[in-house]
Design an enzyme around this catalytic site. Structure first.
Site, PDB file in Angstrom:
ATOM      1  N   GLY A 252       2.214  13.974  -7.865  1.00 32.71           N
ATOM      2  CA  GLY A 252       2.193  14.895  -6.724  1.00 32.71           C
ATOM      3  C   GLY A 252       1.275  16.085  -6.995  1.00 32.71           C
ATOM      4  O   GLY A 252       0.572  16.566  -6.103  1.00 32.71           O
ATOM      5  N   ASP A 253       1.273  16.556  -8.240  1.00 31.53           N
ATOM      6  CA  ASP A 253       0.397  17.687  -8.606  1.00 31.53           C
ATOM      7  C   ASP A 253      -1.065  17.260  -8.536  1.00 31.53           C
ATOM      8  O   ASP A 253      -1.947  18.022  -8.127  1.00 31.53           O
ATOM      9  CB  ASP A 253       0.720  18.185 -10.024  1.00 31.53           C
ATOM     10  CG  ASP A 253       2.192  18.544 -10.172  1.00 31.53           C
ATOM     11  OD1 ASP A 253       2.789  18.969  -9.177  1.00 31.53           O
ATOM     12  OD2 ASP A 253       2.738  18.376 -11.280  1.00 31.53           O
TER      13      ASP A 253
HETATM   14  P1  ADP Z   1       5.608  13.577  -6.169  1.00 34.41           P
HETATM   15  O1  ADP Z   1       5.265  13.520  -7.639  1.00 34.41           O
HETATM   16  O2  ADP Z   1       5.365  14.934  -5.576  1.00 34.41           O
HETATM   17  O3  ADP Z   1       6.953  12.995  -5.824  1.00 34.41           O
HETATM   18  P2  ADP Z   1       4.433  11.074  -5.313  1.00 34.41           P
HETATM   19  O4  ADP Z   1       5.329  10.360  -6.286  1.00 34.41           O
HETATM   20  O5  ADP Z   1       4.616  10.738  -3.874  1.00 34.41           O
HETATM   21  O6  ADP Z   1       4.508  12.659  -5.471  1.00 34.41           O
HETATM   22  O7  ADP Z   1       2.937  10.754  -5.758  1.00 34.41           O
HETATM   23  C1  ADP Z   1       1.789  11.353  -5.186  1.00 34.41           C
HETATM   24  C2  ADP Z   1       0.752  10.292  -4.920  1.00 34.41           C
HETATM   25  O8  ADP Z   1       0.417   9.608  -6.145  1.00 34.41           O
HETATM   26  C3  ADP Z   1       1.182   9.206  -3.945  1.00 34.41           C
HETATM   27  O9  ADP Z   1       0.939   9.613  -2.599  1.00 34.41           O
HETATM   28  C4  ADP Z   1       0.310   8.027  -4.389  1.00 34.41           C
HETATM   29  O10 ADP Z   1      -1.000   8.141  -3.864  1.00 34.41           O
HETATM   30  C5  ADP Z   1       0.236   8.202  -5.921  1.00 34.41           C
HETATM   31  N1  ADP Z   1       1.337   7.477  -6.582  1.00 34.41           N
HETATM   32  C6  ADP Z   1       2.491   7.989  -7.075  1.00 34.41           C
HETATM   33  N2  ADP Z   1       3.288   7.022  -7.593  1.00 34.41           N
HETATM   34  C7  ADP Z   1       2.609   5.859  -7.426  1.00 34.41           C
HETATM   35  C8  ADP Z   1       2.882   4.477  -7.747  1.00 34.41           C
HETATM   36  N3  ADP Z   1       4.024   4.111  -8.347  1.00 34.41           N
HETATM   37  N4  ADP Z   1       1.947   3.555  -7.413  1.00 34.41           N
HETATM   38  C9  ADP Z   1       0.798   3.923  -6.809  1.00 34.41           C
HETATM   39  N5  ADP Z   1       0.489   5.196  -6.482  1.00 34.41           N
HETATM   40  C10 ADP Z   1       1.372   6.154  -6.785  1.00 34.41           C
END
Ligand code: ADP
Length: 309
Positions: A252-253
């Site tokens: 997310g960062d």
């Molecule tokens: P946060 O860390 O704020 O919860 P996310 O987990 O939604 O944010 O991750 C941010 C972005 O990183 C997602 O929108 C996606 O593009 C990418 N991402 C995160 N986890 C995955 C994953 N397991 N597979 C593919 N892309 C990922």
């Protein structure tokens, strides 16, 4: 120049253990200590991307100095010193599990809170975009991010806010709006006190609520499902390919870094959303939190689809 604000940074300590024994001694050989906190992850990813980046926030004591000395040289350091000691956050990796011990961090007194506002005003000069990430330290009121946003808006700077709980609620209910917020589904659910599904119509209904009025961009990151976004009155879904994930902490960062870079470079909606998601994915493909390998950037970039929905 992009300025990242981390009001309650930490030294992130990771202990790798075969297994964690309770009520006895555990000896650790594999120890890592790195500057931590969501905003510092944003700064490192922007640095990997080749952007000019400046890191700020409140630091104190020798652990505060450790942060300054252990961030990459190419990140400009514009921290504000407080009396309390910067915190440690410990992650124990054992038996495929992760047990975390997170210190609350130093108390910031009202004079120091005012002092940081003045410092922030001073360092805004020459900045195009400001990112503000993470929880507020003890002693700072819930509306503190609103004060920083008001100043940034007054100086015509774009702002990306990535926080949750009362700090986010206070900004949404206040008069001073950031350019972008980037909640994930859990943060939206906590805010609205109801489940939020991945369904496009449900997400549209959620983002159309009056609570979000006045915010130019709302980008909801959906982990492996990509992202859903609203820019003024246009909605987008970002579809991403399946990838092999090593460590999604900090994705997310990394996404926030991409959003800030897109804003700083005046990229169009498709380009900004693609960059934000590619960086999130690249972070998930690395073991190290808040790091991307730019060698894989172009290849991944071609595989994303941004659809108007
Ligand atoms: P946060 O860390 O704020 O919860 P996310 O987990 O939604 O944010 O991750 C941010 C972005 O990183 C997602 O929108 C996606 O593009 C990418 N991402 C995160 N986890 C995955 C994953 N397991 N597979 C593919 N892309 C990922």
């Amino acid at each position: 120049m992009i300025l990242t604000v981390t009001l309650n940074p930490s030294i992130d300590i990771s202990y790798q253990l075969e297994d964690l024994a309770i009520d006895t001694v555990n000896r650790v050989i594999d120890v890592r200590k790195t500057p931590g906190g969501k905003g510092l992850n944003v700064a490192r990813v922007l640095n990997d991307l080749g952007e000019s980046v400046s890191a700020s926030g409140c630091i104190g004591g020798e652990l505060g100095d450790f942060i300054v000395h252990h961030l990459p040289e190419t990140i400009e350091k514009r921290f504000f010193k407080i009396a309390g000691d910067t915190r440690n956050c410990i992650a124990i990796l054992h038996d495929g599990k992760q047990t975390e011990i997170l210190e609350q961090g130093p108390l910031v007194d009202p004079d120091e809170a005012d002092g940081f506002v003045n410092h922030f005003k001073y360092i805004l000069d020459g900045v195009d975009v400001v990112t503000m990430s993470g929880s507020l330290p003890a002693g700072m009121p819930d509306d503190y991010y609103g004060r920083l946003i008001r100043l940034a808006n007054a100086f015509g700077k774009k702002t990306v806010l990535d926080c949750s709980g009362n700090a986010l609620k206070s900004v949404l209910e206040g008069d001073d709006k950031p350019t972008v917020i980037k909640p994930n589904r859990d943060e939206l659910a906590q805010l609205l006190e109801r489940e939020v599904s991945k369904d496009v119509d449900d997400l549209k209904a959620v983002l159309n609520q009056p609570l979000f009025a006045g915010i130019e961009w709302i980008i909801v990151s959906l982990g492996a499902d990509g992202a859903f976004a609203k820019h003024y009155d246009t909605f987008y879904k970002v579809d991403i390919p399946k990838i092999e994930v090593l460590n999604p902490v900090g994705s997310g960062d990394s996404t926030v870094a991409g959003i800030a870079s897109g804003l700083a470079n005046h990229e169009d909606d498709q380009a900004l959303l693609t960059k934000a998601n590619v960086l999130g994915m690249l972070n998930a493909q690395e073991k190290t939190t808040g790091h991307v390998n730019m060698a894989n950037y172009d290849n991944l970039y071609q595989k994303l689809v941004v659809r108007e929905v």
